[in-house]
Scaffold this motif. Structure first.
Motif, PDB file in Angstrom:
ATOM      1  N   THR A 119       0.868  -1.266   0.069  1.00 48.90           N
ATOM      2  CA  THR A 119       0.120   0.100  -0.158  1.00 48.90           C
ATOM      3  C   THR A 119       0.654   1.308   0.016  1.00 48.90           C
ATOM      4  O   THR A 119       0.806   2.168  -0.846  1.00 48.90           O
ATOM      5  CB  THR A 119      -0.856  -0.049   1.188  1.00 48.90           C
ATOM      6  OG1 THR A 119      -1.837  -1.380   1.335  1.00 48.90           O
ATOM      7  CG2 THR A 119      -1.915   1.427   1.351  1.00 48.90           C
ATOM      8  N   ARG A 120       1.985   1.218   0.776  1.00 49.38           N
ATOM      9  CA  ARG A 120       2.674   2.405   1.031  1.00 49.38           C
ATOM     10  C   ARG A 120       3.729   2.747  -0.422  1.00 49.38           C
ATOM     11  O   ARG A 120       3.783   3.584  -0.850  1.00 49.38           O
ATOM     12  CB  ARG A 120       3.806   2.284   1.885  1.00 49.38           C
ATOM     13  CG  ARG A 120       4.755   3.200   2.366  1.00 49.38           C
ATOM     14  CD  ARG A 120       5.125   3.164   3.770  1.00 49.38           C
ATOM     15  NE  ARG A 120       6.265   2.112   3.705  1.00 49.38           N
ATOM     16  CZ  ARG A 120       6.180   0.763   4.462  1.00 49.38           C
ATOM     17  NH1 ARG A 120       4.909   0.785   5.120  1.00 49.38           N
ATOM     18  NH2 ARG A 120       7.051  -0.061   4.424  1.00 49.38           N
ATOM     19  N   HIS A 121       3.850   1.373  -0.976  1.00 50.94           N
ATOM     20  CA  HIS A 121       4.677   1.717  -2.550  1.00 50.94           C
ATOM     21  C   HIS A 121       3.716   1.719  -3.538  1.00 50.94           C
ATOM     22  O   HIS A 121       4.410   1.580  -4.793  1.00 50.94           O
ATOM     23  CB  HIS A 121       5.592   0.333  -2.504  1.00 50.94           C
ATOM     24  CG  HIS A 121       6.965   0.461  -1.596  1.00 50.94           C
ATOM     25  ND1 HIS A 121       6.569   0.384  -0.346  1.00 50.94           N
ATOM     26  CD2 HIS A 121       8.098   0.841  -1.779  1.00 50.94           C
ATOM     27  CE1 HIS A 121       8.070   0.391   0.179  1.00 50.94           C
ATOM     28  NE2 HIS A 121       8.625   1.034  -0.750  1.00 50.94           N
ATOM     29  N   LYS A 122       2.571   1.658  -3.297  1.00 52.24           N
ATOM     30  CA  LYS A 122       1.367   1.829  -4.448  1.00 52.24           C
ATOM     31  C   LYS A 122       1.408   0.904  -5.367  1.00 52.24           C
ATOM     32  O   LYS A 122       1.418   1.014  -6.670  1.00 52.24           O
ATOM     33  CB  LYS A 122       1.654   3.289  -5.034  1.00 52.24           C
ATOM     34  CG  LYS A 122       1.215   4.342  -4.135  1.00 52.24           C
ATOM     35  CD  LYS A 122       1.374   5.624  -4.962  1.00 52.24           C
ATOM     36  CE  LYS A 122       0.978   6.834  -3.868  1.00 52.24           C
ATOM     37  NZ  LYS A 122       1.559   6.934  -2.494  1.00 52.24           N
ATOM     38  N   VAL A 123       1.692  -0.588  -4.969  1.00 54.41           N
ATOM     39  CA  VAL A 123       1.735  -1.675  -5.948  1.00 54.41           C
ATOM     40  C   VAL A 123       0.223  -2.197  -6.168  1.00 54.41           C
ATOM     41  O   VAL A 123      -0.382  -2.289  -4.989  1.00 54.41           O
ATOM     42  CB  VAL A 123       2.493  -2.652  -5.350  1.00 54.41           C
ATOM     43  CG1 VAL A 123       2.591  -3.890  -6.181  1.00 54.41           C
ATOM     44  CG2 VAL A 123       4.044  -2.196  -5.224  1.00 54.41           C
TER      45      VAL A 123
END
Length: 278
Positions: A119-123
């Motif tokens: 979620t943090r790395h927008k995957v």
């Protein structure tokens, strides 16, 4: 002296917590190792059957053997629900990033730490329904297998890779990326003979077993990962307990020095006062 004493009490409280967490991890690790040992025979039997069909049948074909060139990947990533396990979570997430570098991919995360990371790395994630690794069961593994096989057959993904931490020993856990689809069938030109007959035919049996096989692999990887997490947490908490003990020894040494200095100062003041009166 008062500050040092408060610091010692704080470190002692922390050491009690880390010691308790080490004992809990040791207890859970025994149960997790039993699950790993019990899950392996099922997976191995299914794999042997699939390998036997692919290695012995002439003119054999299956959509689960199709190798495509676009290489759009789906990663099933198994991480932990909590931290305080050394490099357990970081190692598997780094392995995924290294393997997926330069590729177009999505993930199916298992474990709260995996969900938070991607979620943090927008995957892109195809689902977050399996975010809590500790609550997953065999039925959840079959549900994951059903979703993944359907997306592979529809051509949405060209490769399915399973990322988990393999339990080697109490002190060693290895981050592993395993390709599960397409199935790695033998490529030998010369087919070996088999006395096994499959009804209604080998291709139907093969296509039926693949989802069962994938579910078994996912469940086995989940068991391996849980055992690895408990082993890593036990090692980390043991190291933290030892470090806390060493810190308490140093703080006691500083406290004794400060106490000795205070006593020396009081004696000096008393002697100076007595000399002044005389």
């Amino acid at each position: 002296m008062k500050e040092i004493k408060l610091r010692i009490k704080s470190v002692e409280s922390t050491m009690q917590i880390t010691k308790a967490m080490e004992l809990v991890a040791s207890s859970k690790l025994r149960r997790a190792k039993e699950r790993v040992e019990h899950s392996r025979p099922y997976f191995e039997t299914l794999y042997e059957t699939l390998f036997d069909i692919a290695a012995t049948q002439d003119h054999f074909d299956s959509p689960y053997l199709a190798k495509r060139d676009t290489h759009r990947r789906l990663y099933i990533v198994i991480a932990g629900d909590r931290g305080l396990a050394g490099g357990y979570n970081a190692n598997i997430l780094k392995a995924v990033q290294a393997d997926a570098e330069g590729q177009e991919y999505e993930v199916l995360p298992i474990g709260k730490k995996a969900v938070e990371y991607f979620t943090r790395h927008k995957v892109p994630m195809i689902t977050q329904a399996f975010a809590e690794a500790g609550a997953l069961s065999v039925s959840d593994s079959f549900e994951i297998s059903k979703i993944v096989c359907q997306k592979f057959l529809e051509g949405e993904f060209d490769e399915i890779r399973l990322c988990f931490t393999q339990f080697v020993s109490m002190l060693t856990q290895t981050a592993t990326v395993l390709q599960v689809l397409p199935f790695n069938a033998p490529t030998d030109a010369k087919k070996r003979q088999s006395l096994m007959l499959y009804e209604p035919d080998a291709a139907t049996v093969f296509d039926t077993i693949i989802p069962e096989y994938l579910a078994g692999v996912v469940y086995g990887a989940l068991c391996e990962s849980v055992a690895s997490e408990q082993g890593a947490r036990r090692t980390a908490m043991d190291a933290a307990t030892k470090n806390a003990g060493e810190m308490i020894e140093h703080l006691n040494l500083y406290y004794n020095r400060a106490r000795q200095a205070a006593i020396t100062q009081e004696i000096t003041e008393i002697v100076a006062g007595a000399d002044a009166e005389s």
